[in-house]
Motif scaffolding. Structure first.
Motif, mmCIF file in Angstrom:
data_model
loop_
_atom_site.group_PDB
_atom_site.id
_atom_site.type_symbol
_atom_site.label_atom_id
_atom_site.label_comp_id
_atom_site.label_asym_id
_atom_site.label_seq_id
_atom_site.Cartn_x
_atom_site.Cartn_y
_atom_site.Cartn_z
ATOM 1 N N ARG A 79 0.817 -1.223 0.000
ATOM 2 C CA ARG A 79 0.000 0.000 0.000
ATOM 3 C C ARG A 79 0.849 1.270 0.000
ATOM 4 N NH1 ARG A 79 -5.346 -1.337 0.647
ATOM 5 N NH2 ARG A 79 -5.730 -3.366 1.563
ATOM 6 N N LYS A 80 2.062 1.191 0.521
ATOM 7 C CA LYS A 80 2.931 2.363 0.519
ATOM 8 C C LYS A 80 3.340 2.750 -0.902
ATOM 9 C CE LYS A 80 6.019 3.042 3.615
ATOM 10 N NZ LYS A 80 7.229 2.902 4.424
ATOM 11 N N LEU A 81 3.452 1.742 -1.769
ATOM 12 C CA LEU A 81 3.876 2.001 -3.147
ATOM 13 C C LEU A 81 2.707 2.154 -4.119
ATOM 14 C CD1 LEU A 81 6.832 -0.514 -3.414
ATOM 15 C CD2 LEU A 81 6.940 1.917 -2.910
ATOM 16 N N LEU A 82 1.486 1.984 -3.645
ATOM 17 C CA LEU A 82 0.318 2.010 -4.519
ATOM 18 C C LEU A 82 0.131 3.360 -5.199
ATOM 19 C CD1 LEU A 82 -1.973 0.237 -5.532
ATOM 20 C CD2 LEU A 82 -3.368 1.086 -3.643
ATOM 21 N N LEU A 83 0.280 4.463 -4.476
ATOM 22 C CA LEU A 83 0.132 5.794 -5.069
ATOM 23 C C LEU A 83 1.138 6.002 -6.191
ATOM 24 C CD1 LEU A 83 -1.101 8.672 -5.031
ATOM 25 C CD2 LEU A 83 0.650 9.252 -3.352
ATOM 26 N N MET A 84 2.370 5.587 -5.958
ATOM 27 C CA MET A 84 3.406 5.754 -6.971
ATOM 28 C C MET A 84 3.094 4.922 -8.216
ATOM 29 S SD MET A 84 7.515 5.223 -6.596
ATOM 30 C CE MET A 84 7.381 3.504 -6.176
ATOM 31 N N LYS A 85 2.614 3.690 -8.014
ATOM 32 C CA LYS A 85 2.300 2.829 -9.148
ATOM 33 C C LYS A 85 1.116 3.364 -9.939
ATOM 34 C CE LYS A 85 4.184 -1.302 -7.054
ATOM 35 N NZ LYS A 85 3.911 -2.628 -6.498
ATOM 36 N N ILE A 86 0.094 3.845 -9.243
ATOM 37 C CA ILE A 86 -1.065 4.432 -9.925
ATOM 38 C C ILE A 86 -0.629 5.651 -10.722
ATOM 39 C CG2 ILE A 86 -3.228 5.693 -9.550
ATOM 40 C CD1 ILE A 86 -3.771 3.757 -7.222
ATOM 41 N N HIS A 87 0.233 6.453 -10.137
ATOM 42 C CA HIS A 87 0.717 7.649 -10.837
ATOM 43 C C HIS A 87 1.428 7.274 -12.133
ATOM 44 C CE1 HIS A 87 3.198 11.005 -11.963
ATOM 45 N NE2 HIS A 87 4.275 10.294 -11.701
ATOM 46 N N TYR A 88 2.334 6.317 -12.065
ATOM 47 C CA TYR A 88 3.068 5.951 -13.269
ATOM 48 C C TYR A 88 2.174 5.301 -14.313
ATOM 49 C CZ TYR A 88 7.531 7.253 -11.348
ATOM 50 O OH TYR A 88 8.573 7.976 -10.844
ATOM 51 N N ARG A 144 2.413 14.889 -0.872
ATOM 52 C CA ARG A 144 1.443 13.956 -1.453
ATOM 53 C C ARG A 144 0.209 14.675 -1.973
ATOM 54 N NH1 ARG A 144 1.774 8.104 0.522
ATOM 55 N NH2 ARG A 144 3.903 8.012 1.238
ATOM 56 N N SER A 145 -0.274 15.673 -1.251
ATOM 57 C CA SER A 145 -1.455 16.423 -1.701
ATOM 58 C C SER A 145 -1.176 17.151 -3.010
ATOM 59 C CB SER A 145 -1.879 17.437 -0.637
ATOM 60 O OG SER A 145 -2.174 16.791 0.567
ATOM 61 N N VAL A 146 -0.029 17.795 -3.090
ATOM 62 C CA VAL A 146 0.335 18.508 -4.319
ATOM 63 C C VAL A 146 0.575 17.511 -5.447
ATOM 64 C CG1 VAL A 146 2.063 20.033 -5.360
ATOM 65 C CG2 VAL A 146 1.248 20.485 -3.051
ATOM 66 N N PHE A 147 1.152 16.366 -5.130
ATOM 67 C CA PHE A 147 1.403 15.321 -6.124
ATOM 68 C C PHE A 147 0.084 14.821 -6.725
ATOM 69 C CE2 PHE A 147 2.430 10.803 -7.103
ATOM 70 C CZ PHE A 147 3.407 11.040 -8.050
ATOM 71 N N ILE A 148 -0.890 14.530 -5.877
ATOM 72 C CA ILE A 148 -2.194 14.069 -6.348
ATOM 73 C C ILE A 148 -2.891 15.168 -7.140
ATOM 74 C CG2 ILE A 148 -4.496 13.353 -5.594
ATOM 75 C CD1 ILE A 148 -3.045 11.887 -3.251
ATOM 76 N N ALA A 149 -2.835 16.399 -6.633
ATOM 77 C CA ALA A 149 -3.453 17.517 -7.347
ATOM 78 C C ALA A 149 -2.810 17.725 -8.714
ATOM 79 C CB ALA A 149 -3.346 18.794 -6.512
ATOM 80 N N SER A 150 -1.497 17.578 -8.809
ATOM 81 C CA SER A 150 -0.824 17.764 -10.099
ATOM 82 C C SER A 150 -1.202 16.664 -11.086
ATOM 83 C CB SER A 150 0.688 17.858 -9.924
ATOM 84 O OG SER A 150 1.224 16.622 -9.543
ATOM 85 N N SER A 151 -1.427 15.452 -10.599
ATOM 86 C CA SER A 151 -1.877 14.375 -11.489
ATOM 87 C C SER A 151 -3.271 14.673 -12.032
ATOM 88 C CB SER A 151 -1.874 13.036 -10.755
ATOM 89 O OG SER A 151 -0.567 12.660 -10.444
ATOM 90 N N THR A 193 6.820 19.293 -14.551
ATOM 91 C CA THR A 193 7.978 19.667 -13.740
ATOM 92 C C THR A 193 7.650 19.545 -12.261
ATOM 93 O OG1 THR A 193 8.741 21.180 -15.452
ATOM 94 C CG2 THR A 193 9.627 21.510 -13.250
ATOM 95 N N VAL A 194 6.454 19.998 -11.873
ATOM 96 C CA VAL A 194 6.018 19.873 -10.480
ATOM 97 C C VAL A 194 5.997 18.405 -10.075
ATOM 98 C CG1 VAL A 194 4.014 20.158 -8.941
ATOM 99 C CG2 VAL A 194 4.693 22.021 -10.455
ATOM 100 N N LYS A 195 5.436 17.566 -10.949
ATOM 101 C CA LYS A 195 5.373 16.139 -10.637
ATOM 102 C C LYS A 195 6.763 15.525 -10.548
ATOM 103 C CE LYS A 195 2.545 14.023 -13.325
ATOM 104 N NZ LYS A 195 1.486 13.418 -14.112
ATOM 105 N N SER A 196 7.681 15.944 -11.389
ATOM 106 C CA SER A 196 9.023 15.357 -11.343
ATOM 107 C C SER A 196 9.760 15.748 -10.066
ATOM 108 C CB SER A 196 9.840 15.736 -12.574
ATOM 109 O OG SER A 196 10.251 17.073 -12.529
ATOM 110 N N VAL A 197 9.543 16.976 -9.591
ATOM 111 C CA VAL A 197 10.144 17.385 -8.315
ATOM 112 C C VAL A 197 9.619 16.502 -7.193
ATOM 113 C CG1 VAL A 197 10.158 19.226 -6.580
ATOM 114 C CG2 VAL A 197 10.568 19.782 -8.965
ATOM 115 N N LEU A 198 8.313 16.284 -7.196
ATOM 116 C CA LEU A 198 7.704 15.501 -6.126
ATOM 117 C C LEU A 198 7.974 14.011 -6.266
ATOM 118 C CD1 LEU A 198 4.411 17.506 -5.914
ATOM 119 C CD2 LEU A 198 6.360 17.611 -4.382
ATOM 120 N N GLU A 199 8.088 13.523 -7.496
ATOM 121 C CA GLU A 199 8.430 12.111 -7.707
ATOM 122 C C GLU A 199 9.760 11.791 -7.052
ATOM 123 O OE1 GLU A 199 8.566 11.620 -11.910
ATOM 124 O OE2 GLU A 199 6.399 11.489 -12.103
#
Length: 152
Positions: free
Chosen positions: A8-17, A74-81, A129-135
């Motif tokens: 579950r810790k990696l789920l957000l990252m996998k969904i994003h990619y 994480r909030s900014v990461f989700i919002a940027s997606s 760019t925002v997403k890459s900073v947060l990634e």
């Protein structure tokens, strides 16, 4: 039947990619072709792609500082997606997708559709760019420094 456990810790990252990058990937290599199909000259297409990285370059340190200060990565990461999803949808519905002949450069620059197209592409690039900073920071936190493999 084998039992698969989802980390579950990696789920957000996998969904994003899978969704975040996968949704934009079909557009990215064809933006120059799409620009030419809209009737823009090689000069205008070059201008678009020369100017589009500038806002991203300016926002990179700002996003890093704000997300570090307020601990809202994480909030900014989700919002940027979500913003990327909306911008790609907007890009696909901007009218004027095919032109019979190449537009005059001055007419293209005066056109509101050109500015809508240009600003949408610039915002997608800035959001990328925002997403890459947060990634970088989120992935380092999730994976840990010891688990990262480097391939040379």
């Amino acid at each position: 039947m084998p039992y698969f456990q989802v980390n579950r810790k990696l789920l957000l990252m996998k969904i994003h990619y899978f969704l975040g990058i996968g949704g934009y990937a079909p557009f990215s290599p064809f933006l120059t072709t799409i620009s030419k199909q809209r009737g823009y000259s090689a000069f205008i297409v070059g201008l678009i792609f020369m100017l589009q990285p500038i806002p991203g370059m300016l926002i990179r340190p700002i996003v890093g500082a704000v997300t570090d200060k307020y601990k809202c990565r994480r909030s900014v990461f989700i919002a940027s997606s979500i913003i990327t999803f909306l911008l790609v949808c907007l890009l696909s519905i901007i009218p004027g997708t095919t032109a019979k002949e190449e537009m005059n450069d001055l007419d293209a620059i005066k056109s509101p559709l050109f500015w809508m197209f240009f600003i949408t592409i610039a915002l997608i690039n800035t959001d990328g760019t925002v997403k890459s900073v947060l990634e970088d920071t989120i992935c380092m936190d999730l994976l840990g420094k010891k688990k990262i493999l480097f391939f040379y």
